[in-house]
Design a protein around this motif. Structure first.
Motif, PDB file in Angstrom:
ATOM      1  N   GLY A 162       0.819  -1.206   0.000  1.00  0.00           N
ATOM      2  CA  GLY A 162       0.000   0.000   0.000  1.00  0.00           C
ATOM      3  C   GLY A 162       0.854   1.257   0.000  1.00  0.00           C
ATOM      4  O   GLY A 162       0.534   2.240  -0.677  1.00  0.00           O
ATOM      5  N   ALA A 163       1.964   1.216   0.753  1.00  0.00           N
ATOM      6  CA  ALA A 163       2.875   2.361   0.759  1.00  0.00           C
ATOM      7  C   ALA A 163       3.498   2.570  -0.616  1.00  0.00           C
ATOM      8  O   ALA A 163       3.646   3.707  -1.079  1.00  0.00           O
ATOM      9  CB  ALA A 163       3.965   2.142   1.813  1.00  0.00           C
ATOM     10  N   VAL A 164       3.850   1.454  -1.271  1.00  0.00           N
ATOM     11  CA  VAL A 164       4.391   1.552  -2.628  1.00  0.00           C
ATOM     12  C   VAL A 164       3.353   2.160  -3.570  1.00  0.00           C
ATOM     13  O   VAL A 164       3.663   3.052  -4.372  1.00  0.00           O
ATOM     14  CB  VAL A 164       4.839   0.164  -3.130  1.00  0.00           C
ATOM     15  CG1 VAL A 164       5.132   0.184  -4.628  1.00  0.00           C
ATOM     16  CG2 VAL A 164       6.067  -0.309  -2.355  1.00  0.00           C
ATOM     17  N   LEU A 165       2.119   1.678  -3.485  1.00  0.00           N
ATOM     18  CA  LEU A 165       1.050   2.213  -4.325  1.00  0.00           C
ATOM     19  C   LEU A 165       0.813   3.695  -4.024  1.00  0.00           C
ATOM     20  O   LEU A 165       0.610   4.508  -4.938  1.00  0.00           O
ATOM     21  CB  LEU A 165      -0.236   1.410  -4.098  1.00  0.00           C
ATOM     22  CG  LEU A 165      -1.489   1.889  -4.822  1.00  0.00           C
ATOM     23  CD1 LEU A 165      -1.301   1.839  -6.333  1.00  0.00           C
ATOM     24  CD2 LEU A 165      -2.700   1.048  -4.406  1.00  0.00           C
ATOM     25  N   PHE A 166       0.852   4.058  -2.754  1.00  0.00           N
ATOM     26  CA  PHE A 166       0.608   5.442  -2.349  1.00  0.00           C
ATOM     27  C   PHE A 166       1.668   6.385  -2.918  1.00  0.00           C
ATOM     28  O   PHE A 166       1.356   7.494  -3.366  1.00  0.00           O
ATOM     29  CB  PHE A 166       0.583   5.521  -0.818  1.00  0.00           C
ATOM     30  CG  PHE A 166       0.330   6.890  -0.275  1.00  0.00           C
ATOM     31  CD1 PHE A 166      -0.936   7.452  -0.323  1.00  0.00           C
ATOM     32  CD2 PHE A 166       1.362   7.631   0.298  1.00  0.00           C
ATOM     33  CE1 PHE A 166      -1.175   8.725   0.185  1.00  0.00           C
ATOM     34  CE2 PHE A 166       1.144   8.899   0.804  1.00  0.00           C
ATOM     35  CZ  PHE A 166      -0.135   9.447   0.747  1.00  0.00           C
TER      36      PHE A 166
END
Length: 562
Positions: free
Chosen positions: A311-315
């Motif tokens: 999710g952090a990567v996507l964010f």
């Protein structure tokens, strides 16, 4: 009486007040809710509380015992980690839906009867869909609708099963049910849908990757683990669960290896880990049920951690597709470290939490002499290193540099990931922290020479297989593609067949279609005639007329019923 209130009320009612607050006060309040819920739960003694009567049914809103407490603890911890992870989000819809969803799951855990279970079962389904829709894309809307249909269908099947079981036995107690008739079979199917049994699993890999960055982490913690709890409560020792669970550990692996979207890879691997828990429920011994509860606890933490990192990567990058990522360790070094810890945990590397729970279930399978099941679980344990343990960190952070340069994850995300990673390591090093809260007495030692040697051999040869397959080009390459799952049948095949039949049906098809339209039009016209603004049932009646109608109905009731 306050100390006997349902634990779910703190999260459910508290979540509804979130929109009234702003800024740091709102953040502090959201952090307080799961902490207060956990503190309240720790103060409850085993027993049954909050019994109320509705019609001819006696409902037990709270039943505290060893099994429900384990899941209750981890659900509150997961809620707290999720709140920390989502503090940067400025969307009250997500905050309310997430905590209301967590509270509904907690309410279902402590339900002492099937009707209370059904109410919270449906509340969790309805509230969780907003975590998907909050992404506000067409794909998220469509996936959310499919998710909601499946979840509501599960609830309707559950309700039908409860009613039939109640009529057959006169009981609505949520206890060991067994497959003893149509009612309990329907309840079993409802639990199986929510637990993502084979061929009923599509909603998981379809919906979770389409949710918001923080919504996916919420979803990974509650829905399927609630289903595992329900199976452990209602169907322990039901042997059909053993082959079902074994199949769950094997067949999604091939989708996970080929999938390009890394959040979808994690959804498939979630399905696989559920298979271990289902096998434990099917065996039904105290050791197996301890293993199921332990693996549910560790799985909630390490799976949340892995979804947090992706999710952090996507964010930060705007994508979670492996074909578009690579080399991110330069920009997001802490996130890369946390991802490696999560990958080590799910791969059951010794001294990480997955090792101290998964070996529990494998030991129970071996003690029961389920040879084929043990081989299937061993194969899945080796495969997890290939499709998650190595693949996720490698493709996101260490493969060929994609050229993406971005900032590290926000501070609150790093705190949540760090806390989850710390729990993974702490439980792995001190397993008694986990074993001390399990529902039955634990007489198991994970760190024996045979366990360690076996696991290290398994991990070594899995890593070697990855290197060999990668060097020889046999390992599936990453492509911008969409893998077809069994949901293709109802999403594409059946609608296509209907369209072809409609085109080729000629006069007969048109006649049937026109007849159907005419039937619907007649029904609408009839309803409008009686219920429309000028219809007899749509007009405002005088008080005298209303009293007369009520009197006639009351007289008819007394004549025919007494």
């Amino acid at each position: 009486m306050i100390d006997q209130l349902p634990p779910a009320l703190i999260l459910i009612i508290g979540s509804l007040l979130i929109p009234m607050l702003r800024g740091r006060l709102q953040s502090a309040y959201m952090l307080l809710l799961p902490v207060a819920g956990l503190a309240h739960l720790l103060g409850l003694n085993p027993g049954e509380y909050c019994r109320i009567g509705i019609f001819d049914y006696s409902l037990t809103l709270v039943r505290i015992d060893g099994l429900s407490l384990v899941f209750g603890y981890i659900f509150h911890i997961a809620a707290l980690l999720n709140v920390i992870y989502a503090l940067h989000v400025k969307d009250n819809t997500q905050h309310v839906a997430g905590l209301f969803y967590a509270g509904s799951a907690v309410g279902a855990l402590f339900a002492g009867d099937l009707i209370t279970l059904f109410v919270f079962w449906e509340l969790s389904a309805i509230s969780s869909v907003f975590l998907i829709w909050s992404r506000r894309t067409n794909r998220a809307y469509a996936a959310g609708m499919r998710y909601l249909i499946v979840q509501v269908c599960s609830g309707m099947i559950l309700l039908a099963g409860i009613l039939i079981h109640s009529r057959e036995t006169g009981s609505i107690a949520f206890e060991a049910l067994g497959l003893n008739g149509l009612g309990t079979t329907l309840v079993f199917i409802a639990f199986g849908i929510k637990c993502a049994f084979p061929l009923l699993h599509n909603w998981l890999s379809d919906a979770y990757p389409e949710a918001t960055v923080t919504g996916t982490v919420f979803l990974s913690a509650f829905t399927t683990k609630l289903a595992v709890y329900a199976l452990a409560r209602g169907f322990p020792g039901t042997e059909i669960l053993i082959p079902i669970g074994a199949a769950m550990t094997v067949f999604p692996m091939f989708y996970a290896v080929m999938e390009n979207d890394l959040r979808r890879v994690l959804a498939y691997s979630l399905n696989i880990q559920l298979g271990f828990m289902v096998v434990g429920v099917g065996i039904g011994t105290q050791m197996a049920l301890n293993g199921t509860a332990a693996h549910a606890v560790t799985h909630v933490i390490y799976k949340a951690l892995l979804f947090m990192t992706m999710g952090a990567v996507l964010f930060r990058t705007g994508t979670a597709r492996a074909s578009e990522l690579g080399g991110l360790y330069r920009s997001m070094p802490l996130t890369a470290v946390f991802c490696i810890i999560g990958a080590a945990s799910i791969s059951a590397v010794p001294f990480f939490n997955g090792f101290v729970s998964k070996s529990f279930i494998l030991g129970a399978v071996a003690d029961g002499h389920y040879v084929l099941t043990w081989l299937a679980l061993l194969f899945a344990s080796a495969g997890v290193m290939l499709y998650t343990g190595i693949r996720i960190p490698y493709l996101a952070f260490f493969s060929a540099d994609s050229g993406i340069r971005c900032r590290e994850a926000p501070l609150n995300m790093r705190i949540a990931m760090g806390a989850a990673a710390a729990i993974c390591v702490l439980i792995g090093i001190i397993p008694k922290l986990l074993y001390g809260i399990l529902p039955y007495e634990v007489n198991y030692e994970p760190y024996t020479a045979s366990h360690l040697v076996t696991q290290f051999q398994l991990l070594f040869f899995s890593a070697l297989a990855f290197l060999v397959l990668k060097r020889t080009g046999i390992y599936p390459a990453v492509h911008r593609s969409v893998n077809l799952d069994t949901d293709w049948v109802y999403r594409r095949l059946l609608p296509g067949i209907v369209r072809v039949m409609a085109r080729s049906g000629g006069y007969a098809g048109k006649s049937i279609l026109e007849g159907g339209k005419a039937l619907v039009a007649a029904a609408v016209s009839g309803c409008r005639q009686y219920h429309g603004p000028q219809g007899i049932l749509g007009r405002s009646w005088t008080t005298g007329t209303a009293v007369l109608v009520v009197t006639v109905f009351l007289a008819a009731f007394m004549i025919f019923c007494f």
